[in-house]
Design a protein around this motif. Structure first.
Motif, PDB file in Angstrom:
ATOM      1  N   VAL A 112       0.993  -1.117  -0.076  1.00  0.00           N
ATOM      2  CA  VAL A 112      -0.076  -0.058   0.110  1.00  0.00           C
ATOM      3  C   VAL A 112       0.969   1.189   0.125  1.00  0.00           C
ATOM      4  O   VAL A 112       0.478   2.355  -0.529  1.00  0.00           O
ATOM      5  CB  VAL A 112      -0.893   0.036   1.408  1.00  0.00           C
ATOM      6  N   GLU A 113       2.091   1.101   0.405  1.00  0.00           N
ATOM      7  CA  GLU A 113       2.920   2.387   0.744  1.00  0.00           C
ATOM      8  C   GLU A 113       3.415   2.802  -0.703  1.00  0.00           C
ATOM      9  O   GLU A 113       3.270   4.280  -0.698  1.00  0.00           O
ATOM     10  CB  GLU A 113       4.241   1.950   1.339  1.00  0.00           C
ATOM     11  N   TRP A 114       3.797   2.133  -1.520  1.00  0.00           N
ATOM     12  CA  TRP A 114       3.717   2.515  -2.898  1.00  0.00           C
ATOM     13  C   TRP A 114       2.908   2.255  -4.001  1.00  0.00           C
ATOM     14  O   TRP A 114       3.281   3.093  -5.098  1.00  0.00           O
ATOM     15  CB  TRP A 114       5.240   1.620  -3.301  1.00  0.00           C
ATOM     16  N   ALA A 115       1.967   1.692  -3.689  1.00  0.00           N
ATOM     17  CA  ALA A 115       0.951   1.476  -4.776  1.00  0.00           C
ATOM     18  C   ALA A 115      -0.358   2.467  -4.693  1.00  0.00           C
ATOM     19  O   ALA A 115      -1.083   2.698  -5.779  1.00  0.00           O
ATOM     20  CB  ALA A 115       0.532   0.186  -4.807  1.00  0.00           C
ATOM     21  N   HIS A 173       6.048  -4.311  -7.211  1.00  0.00           N
ATOM     22  CA  HIS A 173       7.133  -3.995  -6.836  1.00  0.00           C
ATOM     23  C   HIS A 173       7.241  -2.558  -6.971  1.00  0.00           C
ATOM     24  O   HIS A 173       6.460  -1.800  -7.904  1.00  0.00           O
ATOM     25  CB  HIS A 173       8.186  -4.434  -7.682  1.00  0.00           C
ATOM     26  N   PRO A 174       7.952  -1.746  -5.866  1.00  0.00           N
ATOM     27  CA  PRO A 174       8.065  -0.007  -5.817  1.00  0.00           C
ATOM     28  C   PRO A 174       8.149   0.336  -7.236  1.00  0.00           C
ATOM     29  O   PRO A 174       7.958   1.616  -7.532  1.00  0.00           O
ATOM     30  CB  PRO A 174       8.769   0.163  -4.783  1.00  0.00           C
ATOM     31  N   ASP A 175       9.176  -0.116  -8.200  1.00  0.00           N
ATOM     32  CA  ASP A 175       9.786   0.348  -9.145  1.00  0.00           C
ATOM     33  C   ASP A 175       8.749   0.208 -10.294  1.00  0.00           C
ATOM     34  O   ASP A 175       8.978   0.718 -11.256  1.00  0.00           O
ATOM     35  CB  ASP A 175      11.002  -0.239  -9.679  1.00  0.00           C
ATOM     36  N   THR A 176       7.570  -0.581 -10.353  1.00  0.00           N
ATOM     37  CA  THR A 176       6.624  -0.428 -11.306  1.00  0.00           C
ATOM     38  C   THR A 176       5.589   0.309 -11.457  1.00  0.00           C
ATOM     39  O   THR A 176       4.709   0.369 -12.488  1.00  0.00           O
ATOM     40  CB  THR A 176       6.138  -2.229 -11.243  1.00  0.00           C
ATOM     41  N   PHE A 177       5.324   1.170 -10.197  1.00  0.00           N
ATOM     42  CA  PHE A 177       4.445   2.332 -10.144  1.00  0.00           C
ATOM     43  C   PHE A 177       4.952   3.632 -10.437  1.00  0.00           C
ATOM     44  O   PHE A 177       6.045   3.775  -9.830  1.00  0.00           O
ATOM     45  CB  PHE A 177       3.835   2.342  -8.910  1.00  0.00           C
ATOM     46  N   SER A 178       4.053   4.250 -11.153  1.00  0.00           N
ATOM     47  CA  SER A 178       4.483   5.840 -11.357  1.00  0.00           C
ATOM     48  C   SER A 178       3.824   6.627 -10.367  1.00  0.00           C
ATOM     49  O   SER A 178       2.988   6.236  -9.537  1.00  0.00           O
ATOM     50  CB  SER A 178       4.075   6.251 -12.906  1.00  0.00           C
ATOM     51  N   ASN A 179       3.852   8.088 -10.549  1.00  0.00           N
ATOM     52  CA  ASN A 179       3.228   8.941  -9.510  1.00  0.00           C
ATOM     53  C   ASN A 179       1.801   9.184 -10.257  1.00  0.00           C
ATOM     54  O   ASN A 179       1.044   9.920  -9.678  1.00  0.00           O
ATOM     55  CB  ASN A 179       4.101  10.207  -9.437  1.00  0.00           C
TER      56      ASN A 179
END
Length: 391
Positions: free
Chosen positions: A56-59, A79-85
Motif C-alpha cells: 500500500v505504501e507505494w501502490a 514492486h515499488p519500481d513498477t508504479f508511477s506517480n
C-alpha cells in the motif's frame, strides 16, 4: 385505585412494545458505518490479501481511498519500481473488517463517487417517520389503537426483514422508509394507549417513564451489535421481534377512551367490568347506567375523564363537535402553544439524533460509547418526573 393490576398489565405490555420499537431508531449507526478502506491494487491484491499490506505504501497515494497508482510497464509485478506517480480512480475496494464483517457501505461499495448514497438511509428513515407519524396516528384515531399497533408491527417487522435481504441498495432505502413509518407508529400508538388506561394522577408518571424502556431498547442495539457484526443479521435481530406484538390483537384491550369517543359503549363497559374484576374492585352502578353526561371519570378502574360523551347512552349528543388538527391553530392561545411545541420538537429532535448518530465518532470503544449515550436518557426522565408537576 386508578393504577391497579389491570393498568399494570397494560403498562407492562406497553413497556415491551417500547423496547421492541426503539432499536430501529438508532441501528443505522451500525448499518451504514463507513469502515476504513482502500483501492484494490490489481497487480498486488488477490483473494487472500487484507486491508493492511506493505505494498500500500507505494501502490496507493497516502490517505487516498479513491485512487491507485498506475503501473509504468506491463510486467504486472507488485514492486515499488513498477508504479508511477500518476493515479487513476478505482472501482473495487478492500475494507478493514476487524470491527464489522459487513455494513451497507462495504456491501454496496458506498464510497468515493457513491459516498453520497450512504446518508440517504438515514434520510429515508426520517421521511418514513414523518409519514408514519401522520398516517398511523390518524389511522389509530379512526380505526382503533390496536389496529394502529397491528399496521405498525407489519411495517416495522416486514420492512426490517426485507431490508436485511435487499439485493440492491435502492430496495434497502425503500424498506428503511417503511421501517421508519412502523417504528414511530408503534411507539406513538402504544404511548397513547398506555396513558389512556391510567387515572389522571398517574398520567405524568406513565407518560414519562414509558421512555425508560425505549432507552433500554436503544442500548440493547449496542449490545446486539457487539455479538452480531454483519449488518444483515443485525437488522433481522432488531426488527423481527416486532412480529411478537401481533399477539396484542388478542391480549391487549382496546382503549376505553377511544371506544367511548366512537360511541361503542357496550365494548367499553365490558373492558371496564373485566378490569374491575382484575383489580378486585367494584364499579359503582351509576357509572355504567347513568345517562348523565356530567359523569366524566371512572378513575377507580380506567380513566376516561374529560370525555364529553356519556359512557352508556346509545345516542350521540347533538352538540358533540368533531375536532381536527386545524383546531390546534384556530385560536390565538392554541396557536401560540402549538407553534411553541412545534419549535421545541424540532430542536429536541435535531439535538437528540445529532448526538445519537455521532456516538460512533467519539474516541474509545464504539459499543461502550453507544450504550452509554442511550442510557444517559434515563436520569433525565427521572429528573423530569420530579420537577414537571412542581415547576
Amino acid at each position: 385505585m386508578d393504577f391497579g393490576r389491570a393498568q399494570l398489565y397494560v403498562y407492562g405490555l406497553a413497556w415491551l412494545a417500547a423496547v421492541i420499537s426503539a432499536p430501529v431508531y438508532v441501528d443505522s449507526i451500525f448499518l451504514i458505518m463507513t469502515l476504513p478502506h482502500r483501492c484494490v491494487v490489481p497487480s498486488c491484491d488477490d483473494n487472500s490479501t487484507q486491508y493492511n499490506q506493505t505494498f500500500v505504501e507505494w501502490a496507493i497515494p497516502e490517505g487516498d481511498q479513491c485512487h491507485v497508482r498506475i503501473l509504468e510497464n506491463i510486467t504486472d509485478q507488485c514492486h515499488p519500481d513498477t508504479f508511477s506517480n500518476l493515479t487513476t480512480s478505482c472501482s473495487e475496494w478492500v475494507y478493514d473488517t476487524s470491527l464489522f464483517s459487513a455494513t451497507t457501505v462495504t456491501e454496496f461499495d458506498l464510497t468515493c463517487d457513491r459516498a453520497f448514497l450512504g446518508p440517504l438511509a438515514g434520510s429515508m428513515y426520517m421521511i418514513g417517520m414523518l409519514v408514519g407519524a401522520i398516517v398511523i396516528g390518524d389511522l389509530a384515531d379512526r380505526f382503533g389503537r390496536k389496529n394502529g399497533i397491528l399496521v405498525s408491527v407489519l411495517l416495522l417487522g416486514g420492512g426490517g426483514v426485507l431490508s436485511a435481504v435487499s439485493p440492491t441498495y435502492y430496495m434497502f432505502l425503500l424498506m428503511r422508509f417503511f421501517t421508519g413509518a412502523g417504528g414511530v407508529g408503534l411507539f406513538q400508538v402504544i404511548f397513547v394507549l398506555a396513558v389512556e388506561f391510567v387515572g389522571a394522577k398517574w398520567r405524568t408518571f406513565c407518560g414519562i417513564f414509558i421512555e425508560v424502556p425505549f432507552a433500554l431498547g436503544e442500548s440493547l442495539t449496542g449490545v446486539m451489535a457487539i455479538f452480531i457484526r454483519d449488518w444483515r443479521y443485525l437488522q433481522v435481530a432488531v426488527t423481527a421481534p416486532a412480529f411478537l406484538l401481533i399477539t396484542y390483537n388478542w391480549i391487549m384491550p382496546e382503549s376505553v377512551r377511544w371506544l367511548v369517543a366512537q360511541d361503542r359503549k357496550t365494548e367499553a363497559r365490558k373492558i371496564i367490568e373485566r378490569a374491575a374484576r382484575f383489580n378486585a374492585v367494584e364499579v359503582p352502578k351509576y357509572m355504567l347506567d347513568d345517562d348523565n353526561v356530567q359523569v366524566s371519570t371512572i378513575d377507580g378502574v380506567l380513566s376516561v375523564s374529560n370525555s364529553k360523551v356519556e359512557l352508556v347512552s346509545e345516542t350521540k349528543p347533538e352538540d358533540q363537535i368533531k375536532k381536527t388538527v386545524i383546531d390546534l391553530l384556530r385560536t390565538p392561545n392554541m396557536r401560540k402553544r402549538s407553534f411553541n411545541m412545534f419549535f421545541c420538537w424540532a430542536v429536541c429532535t435535531l439535538v437528540y439524533y445529532g448526538l445519537s448518530s455521532n456516538s460512533g465518532n467519539l474516541g474509545g470503544n464504539i459499543f461502550v460509547n453507544f450504550i452509554a449515550t442511550m442510557l444517559i436518557e434515563i436520569p433525565s426522565y427521572i429528573f423530569s418526573f420530579l420537577v414537571l408537576d412542581r415547576l
